[in-house]
Design a protein around this motif. Structure first.
Motif, PDB file in Angstrom:
ATOM      1  N   VAL A  69       0.587  -1.184  -0.046  1.00  0.00           N
ATOM      2  CA  VAL A  69       0.055  -0.038  -0.115  1.00  0.00           C
ATOM      3  C   VAL A  69       0.707   1.309   0.022  1.00  0.00           C
ATOM      4  N   TYR A  70       1.947   1.226   0.673  1.00  0.00           N
ATOM      5  CA  TYR A  70       2.538   2.479   0.828  1.00  0.00           C
ATOM      6  C   TYR A  70       3.319   2.909  -0.557  1.00  0.00           C
ATOM      7  N   PRO A  71       3.736   2.067  -1.385  1.00  0.00           N
ATOM      8  CA  PRO A  71       4.084   2.414  -2.751  1.00  0.00           C
ATOM      9  C   PRO A  71       3.091   3.392  -3.593  1.00  0.00           C
ATOM     10  N   LEU A  72       1.839   2.791  -3.292  1.00  0.00           N
ATOM     11  CA  LEU A  72       0.913   3.178  -4.084  1.00  0.00           C
ATOM     12  C   LEU A  72       0.613   4.810  -3.594  1.00  0.00           C
ATOM     13  N   LEU A  73       0.682   4.968  -2.242  1.00  0.00           N
ATOM     14  CA  LEU A  73       0.515   6.132  -1.889  1.00  0.00           C
ATOM     15  C   LEU A  73       1.675   7.182  -2.195  1.00  0.00           C
ATOM     16  N   ALA A  74       2.711   6.772  -1.963  1.00  0.00           N
ATOM     17  CA  ALA A  74       3.887   7.546  -2.101  1.00  0.00           C
ATOM     18  C   ALA A  74       4.086   8.221  -3.790  1.00  0.00           C
ATOM     19  N   CYS A  75       3.959   6.979  -4.791  1.00  0.00           N
ATOM     20  CA  CYS A  75       4.020   7.228  -5.914  1.00  0.00           C
ATOM     21  C   CYS A  75       2.677   7.532  -6.791  1.00  0.00           C
ATOM     22  N   ASN A  76       1.579   7.792  -5.967  1.00  0.00           N
ATOM     23  CA  ASN A  76       0.158   8.090  -6.615  1.00  0.00           C
ATOM     24  C   ASN A  76      -0.102   7.029  -7.654  1.00  0.00           C
ATOM     25  N   ILE A  77      -0.173   5.757  -7.359  1.00  0.00           N
ATOM     26  CA  ILE A  77      -0.539   4.902  -8.299  1.00  0.00           C
ATOM     27  C   ILE A  77      -1.581   4.198  -8.038  1.00  0.00           C
ATOM     28  N   GLU A  78      -2.575   4.343  -9.039  1.00  0.00           N
ATOM     29  CA  GLU A  78      -4.027   3.917  -8.828  1.00  0.00           C
ATOM     30  C   GLU A  78      -4.016   2.269  -9.182  1.00  0.00           C
ATOM     31  N   LEU A  79      -3.836   1.369  -8.132  1.00  0.00           N
ATOM     32  CA  LEU A  79      -4.309   0.150  -8.405  1.00  0.00           C
ATOM     33  C   LEU A  79      -5.588  -0.200  -8.225  1.00  0.00           C
ATOM     34  N   GLY A  80      -6.083  -1.289  -9.156  1.00  0.00           N
ATOM     35  CA  GLY A  80      -7.658  -1.503  -9.073  1.00  0.00           C
ATOM     36  C   GLY A  80      -8.237  -1.851  -7.839  1.00  0.00           C
ATOM     37  N   SER A  81      -7.560  -2.518  -7.038  1.00  0.00           N
ATOM     38  CA  SER A  81      -7.845  -2.965  -5.484  1.00  0.00           C
ATOM     39  C   SER A  81      -7.018  -3.780  -4.959  1.00  0.00           C
ATOM     40  N   PHE A  82      -6.802  -3.553  -3.521  1.00  0.00           N
ATOM     41  CA  PHE A  82      -5.899  -4.716  -2.624  1.00  0.00           C
ATOM     42  C   PHE A  82      -6.698  -5.148  -1.682  1.00  0.00           C
ATOM     43  N   ARG A  83      -6.916  -6.532  -1.631  1.00  0.00           N
ATOM     44  CA  ARG A  83      -7.729  -7.009  -0.322  1.00  0.00           C
ATOM     45  C   ARG A  83      -6.803  -7.935   0.464  1.00  0.00           C
ATOM     46  N   ASN A  84      -6.569  -7.897   1.659  1.00  0.00           N
ATOM     47  CA  ASN A  84      -5.666  -8.566   2.511  1.00  0.00           C
ATOM     48  C   ASN A  84      -6.410  -9.397   3.524  1.00  0.00           C
ATOM     49  N   TYR A  85      -6.325 -10.711   3.769  1.00  0.00           N
ATOM     50  CA  TYR A  85      -7.038 -11.590   4.588  1.00  0.00           C
ATOM     51  C   TYR A  85      -6.154 -12.205   5.675  1.00  0.00           C
ATOM     52  N   CYS A  86      -6.523 -12.444   6.615  1.00  0.00           N
ATOM     53  CA  CYS A  86      -5.822 -13.257   7.818  1.00  0.00           C
ATOM     54  C   CYS A  86      -6.653 -14.465   7.964  1.00  0.00           C
ATOM     55  N   GLY A  87      -6.000 -15.750   7.699  1.00  0.00           N
ATOM     56  CA  GLY A  87      -6.600 -17.006   7.825  1.00  0.00           C
ATOM     57  C   GLY A  87      -6.083 -18.032   7.317  1.00  0.00           C
ATOM     58  N   HIS A  88      -6.390 -19.379   7.409  1.00  0.00           N
ATOM     59  CA  HIS A  88      -5.518 -20.485   6.947  1.00  0.00           C
ATOM     60  C   HIS A  88      -6.194 -20.672   5.349  1.00  0.00           C
ATOM     61  N   GLY A  89      -5.285 -20.849   4.380  1.00  0.00           N
ATOM     62  CA  GLY A  89      -5.557 -20.945   3.095  1.00  0.00           C
ATOM     63  C   GLY A  89      -6.558 -22.029   2.582  1.00  0.00           C
ATOM     64  N   ILE A  90      -6.661 -23.135   3.474  1.00  0.00           N
ATOM     65  CA  ILE A  90      -7.540 -24.154   3.076  1.00  0.00           C
ATOM     66  C   ILE A  90      -8.471 -24.232   3.984  1.00  0.00           C
ATOM     67  N   ILE A  91      -8.201 -24.022   5.381  1.00  0.00           N
ATOM     68  CA  ILE A  91      -9.672 -24.393   6.314  1.00  0.00           C
ATOM     69  C   ILE A  91     -10.223 -23.033   6.435  1.00  0.00           C
ATOM     70  N   ASP A  92      -9.983 -21.975   6.276  1.00  0.00           N
ATOM     71  CA  ASP A  92     -10.575 -20.702   6.222  1.00  0.00           C
ATOM     72  C   ASP A  92     -10.890 -19.936   4.761  1.00  0.00           C
ATOM     73  N   TYR A  93     -10.639 -20.975   3.794  1.00  0.00           N
ATOM     74  CA  TYR A  93     -10.527 -20.406   2.436  1.00  0.00           C
ATOM     75  C   TYR A  93     -11.931 -19.494   2.294  1.00  0.00           C
ATOM     76  N   ASP A  94     -13.061 -19.993   2.950  1.00  0.00           N
ATOM     77  CA  ASP A  94     -14.405 -19.235   2.440  1.00  0.00           C
ATOM     78  C   ASP A  94     -14.790 -18.381   3.664  1.00  0.00           C
ATOM     79  N   ARG A  95     -13.948 -18.175   4.528  1.00  0.00           N
ATOM     80  CA  ARG A  95     -14.294 -17.136   5.802  1.00  0.00           C
ATOM     81  C   ARG A  95     -13.193 -16.515   6.499  1.00  0.00           C
ATOM     82  N   PRO A  96     -12.222 -16.006   5.561  1.00  0.00           N
ATOM     83  CA  PRO A  96     -10.797 -15.581   6.458  1.00  0.00           C
ATOM     84  C   PRO A  96     -11.348 -14.135   6.704  1.00  0.00           C
ATOM     85  N   THR A  97     -10.551 -13.641   7.981  1.00  0.00           N
ATOM     86  CA  THR A  97     -10.903 -12.198   8.319  1.00  0.00           C
ATOM     87  C   THR A  97     -10.226 -11.324   7.360  1.00  0.00           C
ATOM     88  N   PRO A  98     -11.034 -10.275   6.839  1.00  0.00           N
ATOM     89  CA  PRO A  98     -10.559  -9.316   5.867  1.00  0.00           C
ATOM     90  C   PRO A  98      -9.904  -8.043   6.701  1.00  0.00           C
TER      91      PRO A  98
END
Length: 243
Positions: free
Chosen positions: A187-216
Motif C-alpha cells: 500500500v505505501y508505494p501506491l500512496l507515495a507514488c500516487n499509483i492507482e491500483l484497481g484494488s487490494f484485499r488482504n485477509y488473515c486465515g488458513h488458506g485451506i481451512i478458512d478459505y471461505d471465511r478468512p478475516t478481512p
C-alpha cells in the motif's frame, strides 16, 4: 538497509522491554500500518475511493509508554524506512532485505521468498495486459511479506503502468504479522507514488481451512466506480491468476 538494521540492534540494546530484532521489526510494521488506518493519507491520494480496515489489526503499542527512548528510536526507523521506500523503484521488497540483513530467516525459521527468485518467476505467469479487461491475481497460499505479489506488481507497472488501475490483488496469510507486513509493503508505494491500483484485499486465515471465511484485514479501493466496473465484468475465469 544496513543503517536500519543497526538502529534495530540499538533499540534492542537500550530497551527496557527485552526487545528482540524480530519484535522490533513487527512493531515497526505495526507503526506504519497504524498510520494507514487513519484515512488522512488515503483520502488525500484517492478521494474517490474507499478504505476498510478491521479494527482488530490496529494495535496500540502501549508497552512503549514506559520505554520512551525505544519509542523515539522506533519512530526514527519508521522515517528511515519510508525514505528508503521512496528512493527505490515502486514495489521493491524491503522487508525481505531487512530479514536477511538481521538474519531473522535463520533465527526464526521464516524464510521469505528471495527477491531475485520472485522477480525471476514473473516471466512464467504470463499475465496479458493487452485486451483491457480487469485482472485478478493473488497469493492465497501464505503471502508472507508479499514478495511474490510485489514482484508481479513491479513487472506489470514497468510494462504498462496505466493498466494497474484494472489490476486487483488478493493476499492471505495465517500469521497476522505477515498480513501487516504485506499490507505495508504493497500500500505505501501506491500512496507515495500516487499509483492507482484497481484494488487490494488482504485477509488473515488458513488458506485451506478458512478459505471461505478468512478475516478481512484491509480492503483498499482507490476508485469506487472502477471497483464497480470490475464486478460488472462478466467472465473473470481467463483473467484470474493465483501465484
Amino acid at each position: 538497509m544496513k543503517t536500519i538494521a543497526k538502529k534495530i540492534d540499538e533499540i534492542c540494546r537500550v530497551s527496557k522491554q527485552g526487545l528482540t530484532p524480530k519484535s522490533v521489526v513487527d512493531d515497526l510494521m505495526q507503526v506504519l500500518f497504524n498510520a494507514l488506518v487513519g484515512e488522512g493519507l488515503f483520502r488525500l491520494a484517492f478521494p474517490s475511493g474507499d478504505l476498510r480496515v478491521d479494527s482488530s489489526f490496529y494495535r496500540e503499542l502501549d508497552q512503549y509508554r514506559a520505554d520512551p527512548e525505544a519509542w523515539e528510536r522506533l519512530g526514527d526507523i519508521a522515517e528511515d524506512y519510508l525514505l528508503l521506500m521512496k528512493s527505490r523503484d515502486p514495489f521493491t521488497d524491503l522487508v525481505g532485505s531487512l530479514y536477511s540483513q538481521i538474519r531473522l530467516n535463520i533465527k526464526w525459521g521464516q524464510f521469505l521468498t528471495p527477491w531475485p527468485v520472485a522477480t525471476g518467476l514473473t516471466g512464467f505467469h504470463n499475465i496479458d495486459l493487452r485486451d483491457g479487461k480487469h485482472i485478478l491475481f493473488g497469493d492465497t497460499g501464505g503471502c508472507g511479506a508479499g514478495t511474490l505479489l510485489l514482484a508481479q506488481l513491479q513487472d506489470l507497472y514497468e510494462r504498462q503502468p496505466a493498466r494497474l488501475r484494472q489490476v486487483h490483488v488478493v493476499a492471505l496469510d495465517i500469521d497476522w504479522h505477515m498480513v501487516i507486513m504485506s499490507t505495508v509493503q504493497i500500500v505505501y508505494p501506491l500512496l507515495a507514488c500516487n499509483i492507482e491500483l484497481g484494488s487490494f484485499r488482504n485477509y488473515c486465515g488458513h488458506g485451506i481451512i478458512d478459505y471461505d471465511r478468512p478475516t478481512p484485514a484491509m480492503t483498499f479501493i482507490p476508485d469506487l466506480k472502477n471497483w464497480k466496473a470490475f464486478h460488472e465484468q462478466r467472465d473473470m475465469k481467463d483473467e484470474t491468476f493465483f501465484l
